[in-house]
Scaffold this active site. Sequence first.
Site, PDB file in Angstrom:
ATOM      1  N   ASP A 121       2.794 -31.758  36.820  1.00  0.00           N
ATOM      2  CA  ASP A 121       4.223 -32.077  36.926  1.00  0.00           C
ATOM      3  C   ASP A 121       4.968 -31.230  35.902  1.00  0.00           C
ATOM      4  O   ASP A 121       4.649 -31.256  34.712  1.00  0.00           O
ATOM      5  CB  ASP A 121       4.429 -33.581  36.675  1.00  0.00           C
ATOM      6  CG  ASP A 121       5.789 -34.067  37.161  1.00  0.00           C
ATOM      7  OD1 ASP A 121       6.743 -33.272  37.172  1.00  0.00           O
ATOM      8  OD2 ASP A 121       5.883 -35.266  37.511  1.00  0.00           O
ATOM      9  N   ASP A 156      12.708 -30.487  38.381  1.00  0.00           N
ATOM     10  CA  ASP A 156      11.541 -31.353  38.162  1.00  0.00           C
ATOM     11  C   ASP A 156      10.692 -31.234  39.427  1.00  0.00           C
ATOM     12  O   ASP A 156      11.177 -31.519  40.527  1.00  0.00           O
ATOM     13  CB  ASP A 156      12.072 -32.780  37.954  1.00  0.00           C
ATOM     14  CG  ASP A 156      11.000 -33.815  37.651  1.00  0.00           C
ATOM     15  OD1 ASP A 156       9.820 -33.451  37.499  1.00  0.00           O
ATOM     16  OD2 ASP A 156      11.365 -35.021  37.572  1.00  0.00           O
ATOM     17  N   HIS A 193      14.475 -40.149  41.265  1.00  0.00           N
ATOM     18  CA  HIS A 193      15.477 -40.535  40.273  1.00  0.00           C
ATOM     19  C   HIS A 193      16.611 -39.532  40.246  1.00  0.00           C
ATOM     20  O   HIS A 193      16.419 -38.355  40.589  1.00  0.00           O
ATOM     21  CB  HIS A 193      14.831 -40.613  38.880  1.00  0.00           C
ATOM     22  CG  HIS A 193      13.985 -39.412  38.538  1.00  0.00           C
ATOM     23  ND1 HIS A 193      14.474 -38.348  37.821  1.00  0.00           N
ATOM     24  CD2 HIS A 193      12.704 -39.083  38.854  1.00  0.00           C
ATOM     25  CE1 HIS A 193      13.513 -37.437  37.686  1.00  0.00           C
ATOM     26  NE2 HIS A 193      12.427 -37.852  38.320  1.00  0.00           N
ATOM     27  N   HIS A 209      16.039 -38.729  33.569  1.00  0.00           N
ATOM     28  CA  HIS A 209      16.289 -39.932  34.368  1.00  0.00           C
ATOM     29  C   HIS A 209      17.723 -40.381  34.082  1.00  0.00           C
ATOM     30  O   HIS A 209      18.009 -40.892  33.014  1.00  0.00           O
ATOM     31  CB  HIS A 209      15.304 -41.051  34.023  1.00  0.00           C
ATOM     32  CG  HIS A 209      13.928 -40.798  34.557  1.00  0.00           C
ATOM     33  ND1 HIS A 209      13.446 -41.403  35.696  1.00  0.00           N
ATOM     34  CD2 HIS A 209      12.946 -39.979  34.143  1.00  0.00           C
ATOM     35  CE1 HIS A 209      12.220 -40.964  35.936  1.00  0.00           C
ATOM     36  NE2 HIS A 209      11.885 -40.100  35.007  1.00  0.00           N
ATOM     37  N   GLU A 259       9.936 -37.941  44.682  1.00  0.00           N
ATOM     38  CA  GLU A 259       8.527 -37.793  44.309  1.00  0.00           C
ATOM     39  C   GLU A 259       7.632 -38.912  44.835  1.00  0.00           C
ATOM     40  O   GLU A 259       7.365 -39.878  44.148  1.00  0.00           O
ATOM     41  CB  GLU A 259       8.361 -37.638  42.798  1.00  0.00           C
ATOM     42  CG  GLU A 259       9.082 -38.639  41.930  1.00  0.00           C
ATOM     43  CD  GLU A 259       8.882 -38.325  40.432  1.00  0.00           C
ATOM     44  OE1 GLU A 259       7.742 -38.051  40.028  1.00  0.00           O
ATOM     45  OE2 GLU A 259       9.869 -38.356  39.694  1.00  0.00           O
ATOM     46  N   GLU A 283       6.509 -33.386  44.407  1.00  0.00           N
ATOM     47  CA  GLU A 283       7.895 -33.610  43.967  1.00  0.00           C
ATOM     48  C   GLU A 283       8.738 -32.355  44.084  1.00  0.00           C
ATOM     49  O   GLU A 283       8.281 -31.252  43.762  1.00  0.00           O
ATOM     50  CB  GLU A 283       7.888 -34.063  42.490  1.00  0.00           C
ATOM     51  CG  GLU A 283       9.278 -34.297  41.898  1.00  0.00           C
ATOM     52  CD  GLU A 283       9.240 -34.821  40.466  1.00  0.00           C
ATOM     53  OE1 GLU A 283       8.234 -34.575  39.764  1.00  0.00           O
ATOM     54  OE2 GLU A 283      10.225 -35.470  40.065  1.00  0.00           O
TER      55      GLU A 283
HETATM   56 MN    MN Z   1      10.567 -36.753  38.384  1.00  0.00          MN
HETATM   57 MN    MN Z   2       8.182 -34.729  37.674  1.00  0.00          MN
END
Ligand code: MN
Ligand code: MN
Length: 302
Positions: A85, A96, A156, A164, A190, A286
Amino acid sequence: MEQVEVEKLLRAGEIAARVREEAERLVKPGVPVIEICETVERRIRELGGEPAFPCNVSINQVAAHYTSPIGDESLIPDEGVVKVDIGVHVDGYIADTATTIALSPRYEGLLDAAREALERALEFIKPGTPFKAVSRLIEDVIRRKGYRPIGNLGGHSIGRYRIHAGESIPNSYEPFLPGSFKPGRVYAIEPFATNGKGVAVDAPEVYIYALSQSRLRRRMKDAEKKLLAVIASRYRTLPFTERWLSDVVGDVEQLRRILKRLSKIGMLTSYPVLVEAGRGLVSQFEHTIVVLEKEVLVTTRR
Ligand code: MN
Ligand code: MN
């Protein structure tokens, strides 16, 4: 949203996508996890971005939030699945993105479940789409493939220097979930799939921290104040890890003591390693999207 902001989001996304592909080629049995973390973070900087959070390498039943501590000796195992990630920011504008690597072909079904859920969700999201419709779609796709979504993890909203930003898009259907995808906002989508219970729980280990949002004035030792000041100036409210602070406090044990103390008194938020409650294997994919007035851009797709 202004054009310059969209451009920075797209640049962050491009870097994240490229580094994600490089990371996929790096993950092989026997490779030190710390080598993957450090390579990913170095490549982000070489390509003109900054890490928006420490590179996460979460193996098998670990769902998320593992990054190598200083001196990490763990290796990529011979069997199972590895999630990488990656977060990139350009002037605070964040991308992200995550991928899962199967160490043998028998895990491809588990990967497909999360990958297809993500692809279907991205086709489905338009300006104004309710979050709960996306949650339902993600859950349906994963269940139809014979797996469970991890219901307490999910997408998010993302803000400038905020990974976030307050809104959540869970990976399982909640009929009364409010909210919708609004123009001018950035979101990460995600899906997580598992052959376990479908719940992620905190493990005792903590490797990722961020400056706490609601900080009270507390009495602190000089060394604590100094470290906190460095964290605030380098990372603002973005997550960080001890590996990034060894130039400030050279003694690892002392660095860990200070971080522990700062989170105990509420100056830092800690993000414990998340493990699947049924010890199931976990896959995750994601992407980051920017919702505009008439279209949705996926910033992290190659
Ligand atoms: Mn994320
Ligand atoms: Mn992530």
